[in-house]
Write a protein that holds these residues in place. Structure first.
Motif, PDB file in Angstrom:
ATOM      1  N   PRO A 157       0.827  -1.209   0.000  1.00  0.00           N
ATOM      2  CA  PRO A 157       0.000   0.000   0.000  1.00  0.00           C
ATOM      3  C   PRO A 157       0.861   1.260   0.000  1.00  0.00           C
ATOM      4  O   PRO A 157       2.068   1.202   0.279  1.00  0.00           O
ATOM      5  CB  PRO A 157      -0.789  -0.143   1.299  1.00  0.00           C
ATOM      6  N   LEU A 158       0.220   2.389  -0.263  1.00  0.00           N
ATOM      7  CA  LEU A 158       0.909   3.671  -0.343  1.00  0.00           C
ATOM      8  C   LEU A 158       0.465   4.581   0.794  1.00  0.00           C
ATOM      9  O   LEU A 158      -0.574   4.369   1.417  1.00  0.00           O
ATOM     10  CB  LEU A 158       0.626   4.340  -1.691  1.00  0.00           C
ATOM     11  N   GLU A 159       1.247   5.622   1.024  1.00  0.00           N
ATOM     12  CA  GLU A 159       0.894   6.612   2.034  1.00  0.00           C
ATOM     13  C   GLU A 159      -0.322   7.412   1.570  1.00  0.00           C
ATOM     14  O   GLU A 159      -0.572   7.535   0.370  1.00  0.00           O
ATOM     15  CB  GLU A 159       2.082   7.545   2.286  1.00  0.00           C
ATOM     16  N   PRO A 160      -1.093   7.973   2.526  1.00  0.00           N
ATOM     17  CA  PRO A 160      -2.281   8.737   2.135  1.00  0.00           C
ATOM     18  C   PRO A 160      -1.994   9.873   1.160  1.00  0.00           C
ATOM     19  O   PRO A 160      -2.813  10.161   0.286  1.00  0.00           O
ATOM     20  CB  PRO A 160      -2.813   9.265   3.475  1.00  0.00           C
ATOM     21  N   ASP A 161      -0.819  10.522   1.282  1.00  0.00           N
ATOM     22  CA  ASP A 161      -0.537  11.638   0.377  1.00  0.00           C
ATOM     23  C   ASP A 161      -0.252  11.162  -1.049  1.00  0.00           C
ATOM     24  O   ASP A 161      -0.251  11.965  -1.986  1.00  0.00           O
ATOM     25  CB  ASP A 161       0.647  12.456   0.899  1.00  0.00           C
ATOM     26  N   LYS A 162      -0.027   9.853  -1.231  1.00  0.00           N
ATOM     27  CA  LYS A 162       0.190   9.297  -2.571  1.00  0.00           C
ATOM     28  C   LYS A 162      -1.027   8.517  -3.076  1.00  0.00           C
ATOM     29  O   LYS A 162      -0.940   7.868  -4.111  1.00  0.00           O
ATOM     30  CB  LYS A 162       1.410   8.371  -2.554  1.00  0.00           C
ATOM     31  N   SER A 163      -2.119   8.560  -2.327  1.00  0.00           N
ATOM     32  CA  SER A 163      -3.334   7.837  -2.692  1.00  0.00           C
ATOM     33  C   SER A 163      -4.342   8.787  -3.331  1.00  0.00           C
ATOM     34  O   SER A 163      -4.271  10.014  -3.146  1.00  0.00           O
ATOM     35  CB  SER A 163      -3.947   7.168  -1.460  1.00  0.00           C
ATOM     36  N   GLN A 164      -5.287   8.192  -4.045  1.00  0.00           N
ATOM     37  CA  GLN A 164      -6.263   8.982  -4.790  1.00  0.00           C
ATOM     38  C   GLN A 164      -7.474   9.279  -3.910  1.00  0.00           C
ATOM     39  O   GLN A 164      -8.233   8.391  -3.551  1.00  0.00           O
ATOM     40  CB  GLN A 164      -6.713   8.237  -6.048  1.00  0.00           C
ATOM     41  N   VAL A 165      -7.640  10.546  -3.554  1.00  0.00           N
ATOM     42  CA  VAL A 165      -8.738  10.961  -2.706  1.00  0.00           C
ATOM     43  C   VAL A 165     -10.009  11.113  -3.536  1.00  0.00           C
ATOM     44  O   VAL A 165      -9.958  11.415  -4.739  1.00  0.00           O
ATOM     45  CB  VAL A 165      -8.393  12.289  -1.989  1.00  0.00           C
ATOM     46  N   ILE A 166     -11.146  10.882  -2.904  1.00  0.00           N
ATOM     47  CA  ILE A 166     -12.440  11.088  -3.559  1.00  0.00           C
ATOM     48  C   ILE A 166     -12.878  12.515  -3.263  1.00  0.00           C
ATOM     49  O   ILE A 166     -13.240  12.849  -2.122  1.00  0.00           O
ATOM     50  CB  ILE A 166     -13.498  10.085  -3.039  1.00  0.00           C
ATOM     51  N   ARG A 167     -12.841  13.338  -4.284  1.00  0.00           N
ATOM     52  CA  ARG A 167     -13.131  14.748  -4.106  1.00  0.00           C
ATOM     53  C   ARG A 167     -13.719  15.306  -5.392  1.00  0.00           C
ATOM     54  O   ARG A 167     -13.411  14.838  -6.482  1.00  0.00           O
ATOM     55  CB  ARG A 167     -11.861  15.504  -3.721  1.00  0.00           C
ATOM     56  N   GLU A 168     -14.577  16.298  -5.242  1.00  0.00           N
ATOM     57  CA  GLU A 168     -15.212  16.898  -6.410  1.00  0.00           C
ATOM     58  C   GLU A 168     -14.162  17.537  -7.308  1.00  0.00           C
ATOM     59  O   GLU A 168     -13.168  18.100  -6.839  1.00  0.00           O
ATOM     60  CB  GLU A 168     -16.245  17.932  -5.954  1.00  0.00           C
TER      61      GLU A 168
END
Length: 713
Positions: free
Chosen positions: A300-311
């Motif tokens: 897995p990757l760190e949160p800052d390298k993950s794809q956030v669900i955002r408008e």
């Protein structure tokens, strides 16, 4: 992709005998290349002759078309008789393109399935194409579509799929909702569901499917799964082995020695995935086309390298696939899915409960038989004068001789419920026997439910016969048998259909794939009124022509007064349901878990034993309660005999509520709760009719035999 087709040719018996399989009773199967079983012979022969008839039917000969349809119906059950004949082995050559399919999104939180493409996922190049589903799959909410994912056999690669348009507010809301509700994406490759593994405290757990997204602890952001690392396990095909392969819709082809030696390829024996979220460089991704190569990802990757669900966010979907050689043979590839953790503890607990119940029921039944036999022997040894004096002095079942066969209240309803109960019991017995023999494998999705519905329709002739014959016995004539037959064909199916309609409106409102399409409603109605109703009427007609059941005693014109009791007799009747419930509650737990927790249920052999034990216990309980009521001069035994064993449904429904409260604590939403309670109500009603019919028929035979054994004037 399917293997190449073999030329169509009607087989000889020797060619049919050439192929076969062996399987164990638990449903985990092992191939024996040089052996064969009778079912394999039947299956190959039926497949090939059906193929020939279809070719002849293409000449537009209606006679041959009907014959081909008949053989297709006969082939319906054996088509999944064993795991191997139900899902044929596919072999794939090096580099052949294969594509997994996607099923409905499911969640244990809501139990409401949704379509895969209801979320902004990448569509396949040629458009979305539905796979043909059987009746059982449609009723279970399965909607299988093609997917854009493509694998080249035994080729490891990492590929790009697509980049979505900027997410709208509605899409973001939907993705977040599906993430919070723990929805899983279900994929299928070569009929194998994809599974993922999680490790907790050094123990590895496996789950089918992978999540839509996830929310890290102590985080307000939701992340979408947009990169999948697939692992496909394969077993190398050996040309010297004897196998039968699928040849498409035309049926099964016989492999010659030349073809065996020249064929080579791989059998898929495992399908796993590691899901992760990756934030991609949109500038670089926009230059790529579908199936362009990309760099692999270490999950897995760190949160800052993950794809956030955002408008307004654009999401790039990628995947990588690795093929791994495995020693698992193709017939054993489902072992990993059917593995039961802690099986010894479960089996010991179940067997211990069954032994105690059988032992107690046996003691009660033996004592009961000795009591009745001694009573009858003592009575028959007396002369007529002594018998007359004994009839005046003694109380008990002998005093209700003139009322024991008096017509009960709501006699028509009793005949209807007994007829429906016999139909449900027959369906359950035949279905479980076929499943225990391996005819209904977990690999054949929906086949179990489809088989149950088909069997129920055709067993209408039995229910009509039993219900009308009981009606004739009660009334002394056949007048009104058509009304009884119609009521039998509409009572249980009508209640079930009404409940399903109410639940279906709720699912329609939720836009769930669990909602039945209008076409399926018409199909079910057609099965109901074109097969079940006519067969029930036919069975009723046969019941009017059957030999009349002669009652051993005459019924008095004035009913005898029933002595007052300190407590209502119905309390004993309802309490009697605890003993049948004790025989099935553990198995009921596994069945509920398989339905609502997505587990595979396959121990049909043990379920058959439990069913037989349940029949015996229901018969014993009902007979004992009937005898007890007759001994206290209560001649209204008809309904009490039915509910003495049928009251087990009360405990089944209460146990279902207990399971909802303590095992499905995460189940959320009124629609989910109504779905659970609606299906539980149908299940409890079916169990009540089935067990009640068993208890009543055995009690009726007992009362008839009891009063036929002694002459009372």
């Amino acid at each position: 992709m399917r293997p190449r087709r073999n030329p169509v040719a009607c087989p000889t018996l020797s060619e049919s005998l050439y192929h076969g399989w062996n399987r164990d009773v638990a449903g985990i199967h092992t191939a024996i290349p040089d052996g064969f079983t009778p079912w394999a012979i039947v299956w190959v022969t039926v497949e090939k002759f059906e193929m020939c008839l279809r070719r002849i039917a293409s000449m537009r000969s209606s006679c041959f078309i009907y014959v081909a349809l008949l053989i297709s119906l006969l082939k319906l059950a054996p088509s999944s008789s064993f795991y191997l004949p139900g899902s044929y082995m596919h072999t794939y050559p090096q580099g052949q393109t294969i594509s997994p399919k996607v099923n409905s999104l499911t969640s244990f939180e809501t139990e409401i399935p949704f379509d895969y493409y209801s979320l902004p996922y990448c569509p396949p190049e040629g458009g979305i194409k539905k796979s043909a589903e059987n009746l059982g799959e449609l009723l279970m909410g399965d909607r299988i579509d093609n997917s854009p994912y493509q694998f080249r056999v035994n080729v490891n690669e990492s590929l790009y799929l697509c980049t979505t348009n900027p997410l709208s507010e509605e899409e973001v809301k939907l993705l977040k909702q599906r993430t919070h509700d723990l929805y899983q994406v279900n994929m299928i490759l070569d009929n194998l569901p994809v599974r993922r593994s999680t490790e907790q405290n050094g123990v590895t757990f496996y789950w089918t499917g992978f999540p839509v997204g996830y929310t890290p602890l102590r985080s307000n952001e939701d992340y979408i799964i947009n990169h999948l690392k697939f692992t496909v396990f394969y077993h190398e095909y050996e040309g010297s082995r004897v196998e039968i392969i699928d040849t498409g819709e035309e049926g099964m082809g016989v492999i010659t020695e030349t073809e065996k030696n020249t064929m080579s390829g791989f059998e898929i024996v495992g399908f796993e995935v590691v899901p992760c979220s990756v934030k991609r460089n949109l500038a670089a991704m926009s230059k790529l086309k579908m199936y362009s190569k990309v760099d692999p990802v270490n999950c897995p990757l760190e949160p800052d390298k993950s794809q956030v669900i955002r408008e307004k966010e654009r999401i790039s979907f990628t995947y990588e696939v690795v093929f791994v050689k495995s020693d698992i043979r193709w017939p054993s590839r489902w072992d990993a899915y059917l593995k039961m953790e802690g099986a010894k503890v479960h089996w010991f607990s179940i067997m211990n409960s069954l032994m105690v119940i059988v032992f107690l029921a046996g003691i009660v039944f033996v004592i009961f038989l000795r009591t009745v036999r001694r009573d009858l022997t003592r009575y028959e040894e007396l002369d007529k004068e002594s018998q007359a004096q004994m009839n005046e002095e003694l109380s008990g079942w002998k005093l209700v001789v003139g009322d024991v066969f008096r017509e009960p209240n709501f006699s028509k309803l009793l005949c209807v419920m007994v007829g429906d109960g016999v139909q449900i019991t027959g369906m359950a017995v035949v279905t479980i026997v076929f499943a225990a023999l391996g005819f209904m494998s977990p690999a054949s999705r929906g086949m179990l439910l489809t088989g149950m519905i088909v069997l129920y329709q055709f067993l209408g002739i039995v229910s009509g016969y039993v219900g009308v014959r009981l009606w004739r016995t009660i009334k002394g004539g056949s007048e009104g048998w058509r009304s009884v037959s119609w009521s039998i064909s509409c009572f249980f199916p009508g209640i079930a259909f009404l409940v399903l309609c109410i639940l279906n409106f709720m699912l329609w409102g939720s836009k769930s794939t669990g909602a039945l399409p209008i076409s399926l409603f018409f199909a079910l109605l057609s099965l109901w009124f074109c097969i079940s109703v006519p067969l029930t009427l036919l069975g009723g007609f046969l019941g009017t022509r059957a030999e009349h059941i002669q009652l051993p005693v005459r019924t008095n014109q004035i009913p005898r007064e029933i002595p007052a009791r300190k407590y209502p007799s119905w309390l004993l009747v309802v309490g009697a349901g605890t003993l049948p419930f004790g025989t099935l509650f553990i198995e009921l737990f596994f069945i509920l878990s398989s339905i609502w927790l997505g587990r595979f249920y396959y121990v049909f052999g043990f379920l058959l034993v439990v069913l037989l034990l349940l029949v015996i216990v229901c018969a014993e309980v009902s007979v004992i309660l009937t005898y007890m009521h007759l001994c206290v001069e209560d001649w209204q035994w008809w309904w009490k005999a039915f509910f003495a064993s049928g009251s087990v449904a009360v405990y089944v429904f209460l146990y279902s509520i207990n399971y909802l409260v303590f095992q499905l604590r995460s189940l959320s939403g009124p629609v989910s709760a109504m779905l659970y309670l609606g299906y539980s109500l149908i299940m409890a009603l079916a169990i009540m009719l089935s067990t009640g019919a068993i208890g009543f028929l055995v009690s009726f035979y007992f009362v008839h035999y009891l009063f036929s054994s002694v002459k009372i004037d």
